[in-house]
Scaffold this motif. Sequence first.
Motif, PDB file in Angstrom:
ATOM      1  N   MET A  70      22.317 -52.388  59.175  1.00 28.61           N
ATOM      2  CA  MET A  70      21.541 -51.207  58.822  1.00 28.61           C
ATOM      3  C   MET A  70      21.231 -50.473  60.119  1.00 28.61           C
ATOM      4  N   ALA A  93      30.074 -45.321  57.595  1.00 27.90           N
ATOM      5  CA  ALA A  93      28.631 -45.269  57.329  1.00 27.90           C
ATOM      6  C   ALA A  93      28.389 -44.789  55.906  1.00 27.90           C
ATOM      7  N   SER A  94      27.653 -45.564  55.155  1.00 26.13           N
ATOM      8  CA  SER A  94      27.306 -45.133  53.807  1.00 26.13           C
ATOM      9  C   SER A  94      25.794 -44.950  53.714  1.00 26.13           C
ATOM     10  N   HIS A  95      25.321 -44.410  52.627  1.00 27.40           N
ATOM     11  CA  HIS A  95      23.883 -44.281  52.370  1.00 27.40           C
ATOM     12  C   HIS A  95      23.123 -43.698  53.550  1.00 27.40           C
ATOM     13  N   MET A 112      23.925 -47.241  56.490  1.00 24.25           N
ATOM     14  CA  MET A 112      24.486 -48.578  56.325  1.00 24.25           C
ATOM     15  C   MET A 112      25.869 -48.542  56.958  1.00 24.25           C
ATOM     16  N   HIS A 114      29.358 -50.680  57.543  1.00 24.55           N
ATOM     17  CA  HIS A 114      30.102 -51.829  57.046  1.00 24.55           C
ATOM     18  C   HIS A 114      31.334 -52.079  57.902  1.00 24.55           C
TER      19      HIS A 114
END
Lengths: 158, 161
Positions: A70, A93-95, A112, A114
């Motif tokens: 995060m 990068a998400s969210h 986020m 990953h």
Amino acid sequence: MLTETDKKLIRLLQDDLPVVSRPFAALAEQVGLTEEDVIARARRYHEEGQMRRFGVALRHREVGFTANGMGCWDVPEERAEEVGRIMATFPEASHCYQRPRFDGWPYSHFTMIHGESREDCEAVARRISAATGITNYRLLFSTEELKKTSMRYFTEEA
Amino acid sequence: MSLDDLDRRLLTIIQSSFPIVAEPYKQLAETLGTTESDVIERVQRFKDQGLVRRIGGIFDSRALGYKSTLCAMKAPADKLDLAIEVVNSYPGVTHNYLREHEFNVWFTLITPSPEYMDKVLDEIREKTGCEVHNLPAVRFFKIKVDFKLDKQSPTAAAAAE
């Protein structure tokens, strides 16, 4: 406006769709609609934005994305919009959200990240830092997944 | 779990656009150049092996009138088990991760109203005696990214739920 029938159907659509040749016919029977009506309503929820997508939920760890960090970023308020937009362009990068700071927590932006390894995620964060000029950040790696489920809307227990 | 090319192409499609048609597996089979029964067998295998958690709709909490938030909790070692048990007991808690920080428990909470959200958070504070910070988003920049599984090396990120 969603009717009681819509809510009933949404309850079924957020469940696990049976793996059979005509899955929507199976749902139609349960909700008392025709197969065509179920399909039309499901498409409408998607078009109108109540349903973000219809598809499979994967277990990330099973497909090689074993690390998730995060990213927490201290972004000056006057750059909040611009920096958030840059962060959102990174496919890893998400969210990406801006959230309130609190005492002991100077970070305003959350992404986020990953990857296949911790080093992978760290490299992505360095690239985001270079692209945005935000140098006060940290990556909080998860050491354990304590819960992961899909939200169930319109159930009685709220 | 080993995936062949067809598995990867199939997974990439059905992640974000499982066809909403009367015979979805037949349509997928036509797209992929195989048979309906082959697609059904593959999808059933993904589920049996735990790769696919669920096939269904991902709804937008805001569009349905729900409120969502991220919460940061400081749970000392002697209260951690209790904190996890209490937090996880709420159906609106969809994700909960242990992270390396003094704020070590991070969970998402979705509720039908802001009042109910406050009530849940007060209950969690009361039952655990832990500090909990409610961090609802003030700006949204990105919600969804798909895994790109049809390439040799996966590089993209997760689908948000």
